[in-house]
Design a protein around this motif. Sequence first.
Motif, PDB file in Angstrom:
ATOM      1  N   ALA A 165      97.438  36.711  44.339  1.00 20.95           N
ATOM      2  CA  ALA A 165      96.226  35.901  44.482  1.00 20.95           C
ATOM      3  C   ALA A 165      95.609  35.664  43.112  1.00 20.95           C
ATOM      4  N   PRO A 166      94.870  34.576  42.956  1.00 15.83           N
ATOM      5  CA  PRO A 166      94.140  34.384  41.695  1.00 15.83           C
ATOM      6  C   PRO A 166      93.132  35.500  41.501  1.00 15.83           C
ATOM      7  N   GLU A 167      92.774  35.743  40.257  1.00 14.26           N
ATOM      8  CA  GLU A 167      91.834  36.828  39.976  1.00 14.26           C
ATOM      9  C   GLU A 167      90.505  36.611  40.685  1.00 14.26           C
ATOM     10  N   ILE A 168      90.087  35.362  40.799  1.00 11.47           N
ATOM     11  CA  ILE A 168      88.835  35.048  41.484  1.00 11.47           C
ATOM     12  C   ILE A 168      89.146  34.237  42.730  1.00 11.47           C
ATOM     13  N   LEU A 169      88.792  34.769  43.886  1.00 10.33           N
ATOM     14  CA  LEU A 169      88.953  34.087  45.163  1.00 10.33           C
ATOM     15  C   LEU A 169      87.590  33.954  45.824  1.00 10.33           C
ATOM     16  N   TYR A 170      87.407  32.886  46.596  1.00  4.95           N
ATOM     17  CA  TYR A 170      86.155  32.660  47.299  1.00  4.95           C
ATOM     18  C   TYR A 170      86.291  32.877  48.808  1.00  4.95           C
ATOM     19  N   TRP A 171      87.505  33.027  49.285  1.00  2.00           N
ATOM     20  CA  TRP A 171      87.779  33.267  50.695  1.00  2.00           C
ATOM     21  C   TRP A 171      89.253  33.641  50.830  1.00  2.00           C
ATOM     22  N   VAL A 194      90.864  28.417  48.897  1.00  2.00           N
ATOM     23  CA  VAL A 194      89.816  27.592  49.486  1.00  2.00           C
ATOM     24  C   VAL A 194      88.812  27.259  48.394  1.00  2.00           C
ATOM     25  N   PRO A 195      88.465  25.980  48.207  1.00  2.00           N
ATOM     26  CA  PRO A 195      87.488  25.626  47.174  1.00  2.00           C
ATOM     27  C   PRO A 195      86.134  26.280  47.438  1.00  2.00           C
ATOM     28  N   PRO A 196      85.345  26.488  46.397  1.00  2.00           N
ATOM     29  CA  PRO A 196      84.050  27.161  46.574  1.00  2.00           C
ATOM     30  C   PRO A 196      83.162  26.514  47.642  1.00  2.00           C
ATOM     31  N   GLN A 197      83.141  25.169  47.698  1.00  2.00           N
ATOM     32  CA  GLN A 197      82.286  24.501  48.681  1.00  2.00           C
ATOM     33  C   GLN A 197      82.723  24.832  50.111  1.00  2.00           C
ATOM     34  N   ALA A 198      84.026  24.818  50.342  1.00  2.00           N
ATOM     35  CA  ALA A 198      84.529  25.155  51.673  1.00  2.00           C
ATOM     36  C   ALA A 198      84.270  26.621  51.997  1.00  2.00           C
ATOM     37  N   ALA A 199      84.388  27.489  50.996  1.00  2.00           N
ATOM     38  CA  ALA A 199      84.114  28.904  51.215  1.00  2.00           C
ATOM     39  C   ALA A 199      82.649  29.129  51.582  1.00  2.00           C
ATOM     40  N   ARG A 200      81.748  28.387  50.930  1.00  2.00           N
ATOM     41  CA  ARG A 200      80.322  28.507  51.265  1.00  2.00           C
ATOM     42  C   ARG A 200      80.071  28.099  52.710  1.00  2.00           C
ATOM     43  N   TYR A 201      80.760  27.059  53.167  1.00  2.00           N
ATOM     44  CA  TYR A 201      80.648  26.604  54.551  1.00  2.00           C
ATOM     45  C   TYR A 201      81.042  27.725  55.519  1.00  2.00           C
ATOM     46  N   LEU A 202      82.171  28.382  55.231  1.00  2.00           N
ATOM     47  CA  LEU A 202      82.627  29.467  56.094  1.00  2.00           C
ATOM     48  C   LEU A 202      81.689  30.666  56.023  1.00  2.00           C
ATOM     49  N   THR A 203      81.239  30.992  54.820  1.00  2.00           N
ATOM     50  CA  THR A 203      80.346  32.135  54.635  1.00  2.00           C
ATOM     51  C   THR A 203      79.019  31.913  55.344  1.00  2.00           C
ATOM     52  N   GLN A 204      78.528  30.692  55.280  1.00  2.00           N
ATOM     53  CA  GLN A 204      77.266  30.363  55.948  1.00  2.00           C
ATOM     54  C   GLN A 204      77.349  30.660  57.443  1.00  2.00           C
ATOM     55  N   HIS A 205      78.440  30.244  58.047  1.00  2.00           N
ATOM     56  CA  HIS A 205      78.592  30.472  59.485  1.00  2.00           C
ATOM     57  C   HIS A 205      78.855  31.948  59.797  1.00  2.00           C
ATOM     58  N   ALA A 206      79.541  32.637  58.901  1.00  2.00           N
ATOM     59  CA  ALA A 206      79.762  34.064  59.105  1.00  2.00           C
ATOM     60  C   ALA A 206      78.439  34.825  59.074  1.00  2.00           C
ATOM     61  N   ARG A 207      77.567  34.460  58.140  1.00  2.00           N
ATOM     62  CA  ARG A 207      76.264  35.131  58.060  1.00  2.00           C
ATOM     63  C   ARG A 207      75.403  34.819  59.277  1.00  2.00           C
ATOM     64  N   ARG A 208      75.489  33.571  59.747  1.00  2.00           N
ATOM     65  CA  ARG A 208      74.719  33.201  60.939  1.00  2.00           C
ATOM     66  C   ARG A 208      75.188  34.032  62.140  1.00  2.00           C
ATOM     67  N   ALA A 209      76.503  34.173  62.283  1.00  2.00           N
ATOM     68  CA  ALA A 209      77.032  34.969  63.386  1.00  2.00           C
ATOM     69  C   ALA A 209      76.580  36.425  63.275  1.00  2.00           C
ATOM     70  N   GLN A 210      76.539  36.941  62.045  1.00  2.00           N
ATOM     71  CA  GLN A 210      76.094  38.316  61.837  1.00  2.00           C
ATOM     72  C   GLN A 210      74.622  38.478  62.213  1.00  2.00           C
ATOM     73  N   GLU A 211      73.808  37.511  61.824  1.00  2.00           N
ATOM     74  CA  GLU A 211      72.380  37.565  62.157  1.00  2.00           C
ATOM     75  C   GLU A 211      72.162  37.522  63.663  1.00  2.00           C
ATOM     76  N   LEU A 212      72.920  36.672  64.347  1.00  2.00           N
ATOM     77  CA  LEU A 212      72.789  36.566  65.796  1.00  2.00           C
ATOM     78  C   LEU A 212      73.217  37.857  66.490  1.00  2.00           C
ATOM     79  N   SER A 213      74.230  38.508  65.929  1.00  2.00           N
ATOM     80  CA  SER A 213      74.729  39.737  66.560  1.00  2.00           C
ATOM     81  C   SER A 213      73.753  40.894  66.425  1.00  2.00           C
ATOM     82  N   THR A 214      72.883  40.849  65.395  1.00  2.00           N
ATOM     83  CA  THR A 214      71.920  41.927  65.176  1.00  2.00           C
ATOM     84  C   THR A 214      70.518  41.573  65.658  1.00  2.00           C
ATOM     85  N   LYS A 215      70.330  40.345  66.099  1.00  2.00           N
ATOM     86  CA  LYS A 215      69.012  39.901  66.573  1.00  2.00           C
ATOM     87  C   LYS A 215      68.721  40.497  67.947  1.00  2.00           C
TER      88      LYS A 215
END
Length: 356
Positions: free
Chosen positions: A150-156, A330-351
């Motif tokens: 893998a590249p040294e820096i990965l976003y996803w 995965v380009p940084p913009q696409a990774a942010r899209y996935l991360t955003q939804h992952a965080r939302r799912a995490q928030e919903l699971s703890t709400k």
Amino acid sequence: MPDTFLAILSVRNEAGFLLEWLAHHRACGFGEFLVFSNDCQDGTDAMLDRLAEMGLVVHKRNEGPYDAQGIQFTALNRASDLPVVRRADWVLPLDVDEFVNIHVGDRTVQALTRALPEATAITLTWRLFGNAGIVPYEDKPITEQFTHAAPEILYWPWRSAMFKTLHRNDGSYGKLGVHRPREPRADRLADARWFDGEGRELDDKFKTTRIFSNYGQPNYKLAQLNHYPLGAMESYLLKADRGRAVHSDHMLGMDYWVERNWCVEEDRSIHAMTPKMRAELAALMADPVLAELHENAVAWRKSRLVELLEHEPYRALMGRLMMTPPARPVPPQAARYLTQHARRAQELSTKPPTKP
């Protein structure tokens, strides 16, 4: 008196790779090894018995019953009270496809702890090494066959930034864990100092819960953990037959392969340890019992592969491996899209649930 470093390993049907793994980690400074085996058909348990007779490992059979979390957690829970664990200054649980790769001093774990003298725990972040189109299983060192990673820096994906923790065995945690020590003791946490493989001191979340490094940043300046989860395509079929290390009842498929088949950059840094590793390996293979057990294990792997390919699910899996190209970042913009939804799912699971 110098610190003692203990590596803990759980294996099943890994005798074809075990001696290379042991030789490498002896070369990079580990002096003690605790190895659990379970349900082996390839002679792994017999090889470990021989290594124990030679005083090179402590071997424990882990035949069950197993905790709800699986075979590997059961082994680590059973390890805590063993003398080899109690006397160790530093402990690192590993898998047989993980190789410590230190980038400072003489490339030993002792050099790493000297570089981070205040550390009580050091996270070794995975660098995933892909298959690079290699089909046949060959009896050659894994670290020499697979050099594309893998590249040294990965976003996803976030799993690419998981780590294993080299930690002081100072009583700050009640239990060993696969990725990190567990059951932190509140009265000891203030004195814990966690650092990463880049040399950065980490925040308090790493002391209690984190199992992956922050991705999208470099993590390997001082050390990394070379992770070879795939190997040759033929070996992957045998790994699928064995089951996952943590969840042994889950058959490996293409999801596991795609997230780990990284061949973007060449990384041969671990080859600086090859002369020492080769010397250690030659000393092990000079024992006629170990040499015979290794050859038998290689023959078993080749025979088992023929058996597996008689069944359609394994032929189909092999075909998919051959057809699927390496993973692409995965380009940084696409990774942010996935991360955003992952965080939302995490928030919903703890709400807290809303009242009707």
